[in-house]
Scaffold this active site. Structure first.
Site, PDB file in Angstrom:
ATOM      1  N   ASP A  68       0.972  -1.435  -0.266  1.00 46.44           N
ATOM      2  CA  ASP A  68       0.124   0.084   0.836  1.00 46.44           C
ATOM      3  C   ASP A  68       0.847   1.892  -0.259  1.00 46.44           C
ATOM      4  OD1 ASP A  68       0.163  -0.769   2.955  1.00 46.44           O
ATOM      5  OD2 ASP A  68      -0.707   0.872   3.120  1.00 46.44           O
ATOM      6  N   GLU A 133      -0.208  -1.095   6.239  1.00 45.21           N
ATOM      7  CA  GLU A 133       1.349  -0.276   6.741  1.00 45.21           C
ATOM      8  C   GLU A 133       0.844   1.094   6.762  1.00 45.21           C
ATOM      9  OE1 GLU A 133       5.299   1.397   8.272  1.00 45.21           O
ATOM     10  OE2 GLU A 133       3.731   1.913   6.285  1.00 45.21           O
TER      11      GLU A 133
END
Length: 378
Positions: A68, A133
């Site tokens: 991400d 994250e």
């Protein structure tokens, strides 16, 4: 175009704004399966994760990272489309180029090269990859680690691909991170007219001396690995907007970045003691983002330092500066944890970029670490 650069471009083309993976993990999985990794897809909530492993015995060298990325910000401010990567004058532009799709590509290609040369390597290689994250980090690495711990599957060493480098690739590796403790404080007063303060109780006036004491407090002096613990106020809100109304309450948001010289519980106790000393009526909600961790020495540090020296000629610096990372969830399992990745100058910024050649250098470094830790044939 090198294999690492080609894979990086493919990953950047996936618009994986947290917590969406946007097919990044499948691109990695396809490559890893071809070289003998067994894949375990792990979806928790709305988050895609996977655990991949080649080998069944210890020691285990795990590569950890996230697919991400943070939102792009204003598209008009980018010189090129953030998810349409471009190389200009040897520099690769695109969201995630530095944080951390370049690292992911380097990990995969390093493993491909290593397995080709060491098909019967000792121990096991693993990947712990998440798409959670950059966001709330509740259904990502922390859940995968819980899953592994429940079946007593351990990592010996973990290399996190966070962009650790400062000026030159490999000049800094993170061998730890400070802990992060958040507080949301509401101090309660009594609303009234500013002309009649005796009939009200101004929470701003009441909390100001306490905040001054908190900001001037010496929490510890740090140590040879960590700077002194810091206390920072990030938000204050109070009032109705009118200039003649004493507010009923005030909200204060603050954060501690703390070393291994003090615990989160000690910080809570000392903070509350100061608030109580000033006679405040308050509510205080705490949240711990992560404990401090440190990999002071050991095989992983030695292998990383030696690989960087061989590939770049640099004597790397060990550092614990910066924010939190997913290493905070992995270190408590007993694994030695390091962060090693590209230059971090443009992470989270408009026109995020990385020197294209650095990604091939990073691949060589990762491969050098693999050779030093697992290169012995079984």
């Amino acid at each position: 175009m090198s294999p690492t650069l080609a894979l990086t471009l493919d990953l950047i083309r996936c618009p994986s704004v947290t917590p969406v993976d946007a097919n990044c993990q499948e691109l990695m999985i396809q490559r890893l399966e071809k070289i003998g990794f067994v894949i375990e897809r792990l979806r928790f909530g709305d988050v895609d994760n996977f655990w991949a492993r080649r080998g069944t015995v210890s020691p285990v060298l795990a590569f950890a990272g996230h697919t991400d990325v943070v939102p792009t910000g204003s598209l008009s401010a980018w010189h090129s489309e953030p998810f349409a990567p471009e190389i200009r004058d040897g520099v690769l532009y695109g969201r995630g180029a530095a944080d951390m799709k370049g690292s992911l590509a380097a990990m995969v290609v390093a493993c491909e090269n290593f397995v080709a040369q060491h098909p019967n390597h000792q121990g096991s290689i693993a990947f712990l990859i998440t798409s959670d994250e950059e966001g709330v980090a509740k259904d990502g690495t922390v859940k995968v680690v819980e899953h592994l711990e429940a079946r007593q599957e351990k990592m010996t060493w973990c290399l996190v691909g966070e962009p650790s480098s400062s000026q030159t690739i490999g000049d800094v590796i993170k061998n730890g991170r400070r802990g992060s403790l958040n507080g949301i404080l509401k101090v309660i007063g009594k609303q009234g007219h500013v002309a009649y303060p005796q009939l009200a109780d101004n929470p701003i006036h009441k909390v100001a001396p306490a905040l001054a004491e908190l900001t001037n407090q010496v929490w510890d002096n740090g140590n040879s690995f960590f700077p002194a613990t810091s206390f920072q106020i990030s938000n204050i809100h109070s009032g109705t907007g009118a200039n003649n109304v004493i507010p009923a309450d005030i909200d204060v948001v603050f954060n501690f970045r703390f070393s291994t010289e003090v615990t989160a519980e000690q910080l809570k106790e000392r903070t509350e003691a100061i608030l109580n000393k000033h006679g405040l009526s308050y509510d205080l909600a705490w949240s711990l983002s992560g404990q401090p961790f440190l990999t002071a020495k050991g095989e992983l540090v030695a292998a990383s330092v030696a690989a960087i020296k061989e590939v770049t000629g640099l004597d790397t610096k060990l550092s614990t500066s910066g924010g939190t990372s997913d290493g905070r969830f992995i270190a408590p399992t007993g694994a030695q944890v390091l962060e090693l990745g590209p230059i971090n100058a443009t992470i989270h910024k408009i026109n995020e970029c990385v020197n294209a050649a650095d990604l091939d250098t990073l691949t060589e470094i990762y491969e050098g670490i693999l050779v030093r830790l697992l290169g012995k044939q079984q």
